[in-house]
Design an enzyme around this catalytic site. Structure first.
Site, mmCIF file in Angstrom:
data_model
loop_
_atom_site.group_PDB
_atom_site.id
_atom_site.type_symbol
_atom_site.label_atom_id
_atom_site.label_comp_id
_atom_site.label_asym_id
_atom_site.label_seq_id
_atom_site.Cartn_x
_atom_site.Cartn_y
_atom_site.Cartn_z
ATOM 1 C CD GLU A 27 -5.263 0.031 3.497
ATOM 2 O OE1 GLU A 27 -5.546 0.521 2.298
ATOM 3 O OE2 GLU A 27 -5.101 -1.211 3.453
ATOM 4 C CB SER B 84 -9.028 -2.009 4.104
ATOM 5 O OG SER B 84 -9.554 -3.240 3.698
ATOM 6 N NE ARG C 123 -3.369 -2.515 0.268
ATOM 7 C CZ ARG C 123 -3.144 -3.597 -0.419
ATOM 8 N NH1 ARG C 123 -2.068 -3.808 -1.148
ATOM 9 N NH2 ARG C 123 -3.936 -4.739 -0.245
#
Length: 351
Positions: free
Chosen positions: A347, A245, A164
């Protein structure tokens, strides 16, 4: 070029947070970027690049000039004996782009179906799901330098992809190469290998294959399975606002993992190729009792503790605030650290 003032951003972020852009310019081409940079009033302003708004938490009105990326177009850019190369504009919807590739006979992105956001955000976040990451299918991208106005092309090695992560999430440092707040992505190209092979390493997909008799599925079947699995586990942001998420799955050493397993034998964990162990952040959050809990109008989704949601709905008078989201996120981080000694990293980008 048209400058829009005091633009509501609630419909431009998937969390549905109420905020406004003081000024916004829509970017449909490279020429639009040059027009902004050449403008005497806008040229020296701070800027915020906005795609689909699927990975941001707005904590207030956005004062930097918002560049809303709306570059469109999808095409087969190249075909060889070994691969297809598909090019898509940065403003294209990601899921619709995946569906387009399957419908036109260019498989390879099916495991990444139903991820919210735009094509331009996919390399920034190095999106991933069900055993495939964007870097596994990445060919190159075209972008423009927001400081110099110069266009440039990057290939995989230059994007510094990580979990990520990418060069677009890091500011430039002495001797380093960071492009945060400096690059605006215009187009992305995907390398889709021939012959196609399904990626079925994740348990949910393996189960679906077994249910279908164990035969090798078609790309369309894998696409459909991924969509069904995601819809069963994750809320549709158009119905319940969310940013997907919210936390990254943390990685630990084998020794750290063994220590946690000694205390928590049921912890969900996955060995990685580099020898580290990835822990399921959703399991950690659930184990701390957060599933279904709320702080104000920010809540933890009942079916998946990794997802924070907007419990206030779309009415601006009741919609979740960025402050509520971050208060909930920080409380979760504290709980997980106190119980497991693990620091969860969000995130989304907090603006």
């Amino acid at each position: 070029m048209r400058i829009e003032h005091h633009v509501p951003l609630q419909s431009y972020n998937t969390f549905g947070i109420v905020a406004r852009a003081h000024r916004l310019v829509r970017i449909a081409s490279e020429a639009d970027v040059h027009a902004v940079l050449a403008d005497a009033e806008l040229g020296g302003e701070a800027r915020f690049v906005l795609g689909g708004g699927s990975n941001i938490v707005l904590t207030g009105d956005v004062r930097p000039l918002v560049l809303k990326v709306e570059v469109r177009g999808i095409r087969l850019a190249e075909e060889t004996e070994r691969c297809w190369v598909v090019e898509a504009g940065a403003g294209e919807n990601w899921h619709e782009t995946v569906a387009w590739t399957i419908a036109h006979g260019y498989p390879g992105l099916e495991n990444l179906a139903l991820i919210p956001g735009t094509v331009g955000a996919s390399p920034v976040q190095n999106i991933g799901a069900y055993g495939v990451e964007l870097q596994d299918r990445f060919h190159s991208l075209d972008a423009i330098d927001l400081q110099t106005g110069q266009p440039f092309t990057l290939y995989a090695a230059q994007c510094a992809f990580g979990y990520r992560d990418s060069v677009f999430k890091h500011a430039a440092a002495p001797g380093g190469f960071g492009l945060a707040n400096r690059a605006l992505i215009l187009r992305v190209r995907f390398l889709l290998p021939k012959p196609w092979k399904p990626e079925l390493g994740y348990l949910d997909l393996a189960r679906r294959q077994a249910e279908e008799g164990g035969a090798q599925p078609t790309p369309q079947q894998v696409f459909d399975w991924v969509c069904e699995i995601r819809r069963a586990k994750l809320p549709d942001w158009r119905v319940v606002g969310n940013a997907g998420s919210f936390f990254k799955n943390p990685t630990v050493s084998p020794e750290q993992c063994a220590d946690i397993i000694a205390r928590e034998p049921r912890i969900v964990h996955y060995p990685m190729a580099d020898g580290s162990i990835k822990l399921a952040a959703g399991w950690l959050i659930d184990a701390c009792g957060w599933k279904g809990k709320s702080v104000g109008n920010a809540g933890v989704y009942e079916k998946q503790a990794l997802v924070l949601v907007n419990r206030g709905g779309s009415d601006p008078a009741h919609a979740v605030t960025g402050g509520e989201v971050m208060t909930l996120a920080k409380a979760i981080q504290t709980s997980v650290y106190e119980r497991f000694g693990i620091r969860l990293e969000p995130e989304p980008v907090v603006v």
